[in-house]
Design an enzyme around this catalytic site. Structure first.
Site, short mmCIF file in Angstrom:
data_model
loop_
_atom_site.label_atom_id
_atom_site.label_comp_id
_atom_site.label_asym_id
_atom_site.label_seq_id
_atom_site.Cartn_x
_atom_site.Cartn_y
_atom_site.Cartn_z
N ASP A 1 -21.25 20.92 93.78
CA ASP A 1 -21.52 19.84 92.85
C ASP A 1 -22.34 20.43 91.70
O ASP A 1 -22.86 21.54 91.81
CB ASP A 1 -22.30 18.74 93.58
CG ASP A 1 -22.65 17.58 92.67
OD1 ASP A 1 -21.79 17.20 91.85
OD2 ASP A 1 -23.78 17.08 92.76
N THR B 1 -24.80 18.40 89.32
CA THR B 1 -26.13 17.82 89.18
C THR B 1 -26.92 17.94 90.48
O THR B 1 -26.50 17.46 91.53
CB THR B 1 -26.03 16.33 88.78
OG1 THR B 1 -25.25 16.23 87.60
CG2 THR B 1 -27.41 15.75 88.55
N ASP C 1 -25.75 17.48 97.01
CA ASP C 1 -27.06 16.89 97.30
C ASP C 1 -27.07 15.37 97.27
O ASP C 1 -28.09 14.76 97.57
CB ASP C 1 -28.09 17.41 96.29
CG ASP C 1 -27.89 16.81 94.90
OD1 ASP C 1 -26.73 16.53 94.54
OD2 ASP C 1 -28.89 16.61 94.19
#
Length: 702
Positions: free
Chosen positions: A393, A395, A591
């Site tokens: 991912d 961000t 996350d």
């Protein structure tokens, strides 16, 4: 304990499914159960018991062995009396020092779970009982059993085997205690007390287990942070290396998070406690490491199947050895048969086979934890080395995850401040880092925010709701398409994306009102992490909900192999499945909640410790610091650990493959060599110790 652990469980090192709430022995293998989470005040009662039995009976063992080897030459006693003296000296060794072995051997038979104690108790028991009968009723034996004026006895074999087995167990217990050293060091990190600030301003030192959520605590320079919480006053540099592996202290100011057990190096801080007891990061790390250490690796399941059948095969081999020697061996044939059968039983101990992988897993997971890498189970350790493709991912994974608002560009009929105010009002209901940046910027400009109504999060693509009676939608281009909103301001948006900014579109009552740009700096360690992953042969794929132009700008800067933008959680999941169908072994690093489905579906899910609990619960590996460099380290640990397990298994199989035939006497026709049961007992003890010490080498390698 430094970290309260309720409901302590005791578990078998070789059979982690065997658990109980009190100390004892495993009914399957007879090994002493160990606490799932090691106690700071370690229980050495079994080691002390074995030491007492060993040292008190060692002189008797030496005396019996000396009589057996030199008694005839000394001529102090006639051989019949010597047998009685050996019997008397052997009784305490066999019946007291060896009693735990016979008890475990009997338990293995009752439980129908043959193991090393089955072989040891059968071997020593057979030698001892035969010798007792030969001493008490020598007339019951044929002349072929008579040697040097008496029926041959083998008390020395029984007592030396017991003493050597006790010695081997002492070495093993000492070595096993070292495998949990990492957890013990983690347990020792937390301070014993905290300095609590009372409502009237007074301060008092209280035990750590008396701290409650919401308490204000003072952390002075040089003190450890007592629990997890948030800075409310002061600023300082905090050394988090003991939990995250990050060597440089981290500056903490008001509003920043603190991790319990980290070290405050310079300034004074006041913090508000948020997580205490078993909810702190330290306690969760300890629990995760302990659970991973006791999980069973896929490689171990194969070893368990082999070990279970192996014991039965060894008993049959011992019986065959006795019969074949008795029928076709040289005189005294049956005596040779008995001794060789005992040697087969003793040397073929499956303990080394059973310990081969658990010891490696325990050492590796403990060592990884000190570097900020948490493996959920042993299967993740085995699988990580096979990964060839990593999906990340953006961000919070590649970037800091703490974006800063850049600018707002208004469409016709709107103003930048109006666009920012409406977007921030809606985003008050969102926990996304981009939303926090927008809300923070609006408040910093003094804009009056309205309360959103009918707030709804469109997972991974944006949010919807009503503000001041206007229906708003804020998100990426996919959300705008779903809302039927025509996109404008394309050139301005592309320019900002090319600079690496994330763009969000704001629609008001079905029309585009403006765009907002937020930048999220790349983490300092990310470029090094990508280079190390490429060097390890991994293909790195980015999958982000951000616009494709922004994603490509970040991907180009970092040298990422493939970039996918504007993807939803379902798209990330589909990407994982597609790569798996192409034959790749896929790891997913993320996350957020939107990463959870892909994390769960990937062959190995890797969560950033700075992310959400949902992401961490869906993954097999957690990087406490959230630094991608930990992935390359985790892969190296996986490779070293699997290599170590294979070494241990190879040694155990080779040891038994060579030892059993030699003990059975296959070399005798060619060399005249026979393996004494005493030598077999020494080899058996050293084999288990060798496996454990080989596993301990991982502490210095990973």
């Amino acid at each position: 304990m430094a970290v309260p652990v309720s409901g302590q469980e005791y578990v078998c090192p070789m059979h982690p499914e065997v658990r109980q709430d009190h100390p004892g022995h495993c009914p399957k293998c007879g090994m002493a159960l160990e606490p799932l989470v090691p106690l700071e005040a370690e229980d050495h009662s079994e080691l002390q018991d074995f030491q007492r039995r060993f040292w008190w009976t060692l002189p008797l063992t030496v005396a019996v062995a000396a009589l057996a080897m030199f008694g005839h030459g000394l001529g102090l006693l006639d051989m019949a009396r010597q047998s009685w003296v050996e019997l008397v000296l052997s009784l305490p060794v066999v019946l007291w020092a060896g009693w735990p072995f016979f008890a475990r051997g009997w338990q293995s038979i009752v439980q129908r779970s043959p193991n090393m104690w089955t072989l040891i108790s059968l071997g020593t028991g057979a030698a001892f009982v035969y010798s007792v009968v030969a001493t008490v009723a020598p007339q019951a034996f044929p002349a072929a059993f008579v040697s040097m004026g008496r029926v041959a006895v083998y008390f020395e074999a029984a007592v030396v085997i017991i003493s050597l087995t006790l010695l081997g167990q002492m070495l093993e217990l000492k070595a096993r205690s070292q495998t949990s050293a990492a957890i013990k060091s983690l347990l020792g990190l937390a301070p014993k007390t905290a300095r609590r600030i009372l409502p009237d301003g007074r301060e008092e030192d209280v035990p750590l287990d008396h701290v409650h959520v919401g308490d204000l605590l003072r952390v002075r320079p040089g003190e450890k942070v007592p629990v997890d919480g948030e800075v409310t006053e002061g600023h300082s540099a905090v050394d988090e290396s003991m939990l995250t592996g990050e060597p440089l202290p981290v500056t903490k100011r008001v509003g920043d998070r603190l991790i319990g057990a980290t070290l405050n190096t310079s300034g004074a801080l006041v913090m508000r406690s948020e997580k205490v007891g078993s909810a702190t990061m330290l306690a969760q790390i300890v629990q995760m490491v302990a659970t991973a250490q006791r999980s069973k690796a896929p490689m171990q399941r194969m070893a368990d199947v082999v070990a279970g059948k192996f014991v039965v095969a060894v008993v049959l081999a011992a019986i065959a050895t006795l019969v074949l020697w008795g029928l076709i061996g040289p005189e005294p044939a049956w005596v040779y048969g008995l001794i060789n059968a005992v040697a087969v039983l003793i040397i073929a101990c499956p303990c080394a086979l059973g310990l081969a992988t658990p010891m490696s897993v325990m050492v590796a997971t403990g060592r990884a934890a000190t570097q900020g890498i948490l493996f959920r189970d042993a299967g993740a350790i085995e699988k990580m080395r096979e990964v060839d493709t990593l999906i990340v991912d953006k961000t919070g994974t590649l970037t800091e995850g703490r974006p800063a608002f850049e600018t707002a560009i208004a469409a016709e009929g709107q103003t930048p401040d109006a666009v920012l105010r409406l977007a921030a009002s809606l985003d008050q209901g969102s926990e996304h880092p981009l939303a926090e940046a927008i809300v923070g910027a609006a408040r910093a400009r003094g804009l009056a925010l309205a309360k959103p109504v009918d707030f709804d999060s469109a997972s991974g693509i944006g949010v919807r709701g009503t503000v001041d009676g206007q229906r708003l939608a804020l998100g990426n281009a996919v959300l705008m398409q779903q809302e039927g909103v025509a996109l404008a301001l394309q050139s301005e948006g592309e320019r900002l994306r090319a600079e690496g900014a994330s763009i969000m579109h704001l629609a008001v009552d079905g029309r585009l009102a403006g765009i907002l740009a937020v930048t999220d700096p790349v983490k300092a360690g990310t470029p090094d992490a990508i280079r190390s992953l490429h060097a390890a042969g991994l293909r790195v794929v980015m999958a982000t909900g951000d616009g494709l132009t922004t994603a490509k700008a970040v991907g180009a800067r970092l040298g990422i192999d493939e970039v996918n933008g504007e993807v939803r959680p379902a798209d990330k999941l589909a990407l994982v499945e597609t790569l798996q169908q192409q034959g790749h072994v896929v790891a997913m690093a993320g996350d957020g909640i939107n990463d959870a489905p892909a994390l769960a579906r990937a062959d190995v899910g890797i969560a950033m410790g700075t992310g959400t609990d949902v992401a961490m619960n869906s993954s097999q590996i957690t990087l406490v610091k959230g630094d991608l460099r930990g992935i390359a380290t985790a892969r190296r640990i996986s490779q070293d650990t699997v290599g170590n397990m294979r070494q241990n298994l190879a040694f155990a199989f080779l040891y038994n493959g060579i030892g059993v035939p030699i003990a059975a006497g296959v070399l005798y026709p060619f060399t005249g060599w026979l393996l004494s049961p005493m030598v077999a007992a020494l080899a058996m003890s050293l084999s288990s110790a060798s496996v454990i010490f080989n596993a301990l080498r991982l502490r210095g390698r990973t």
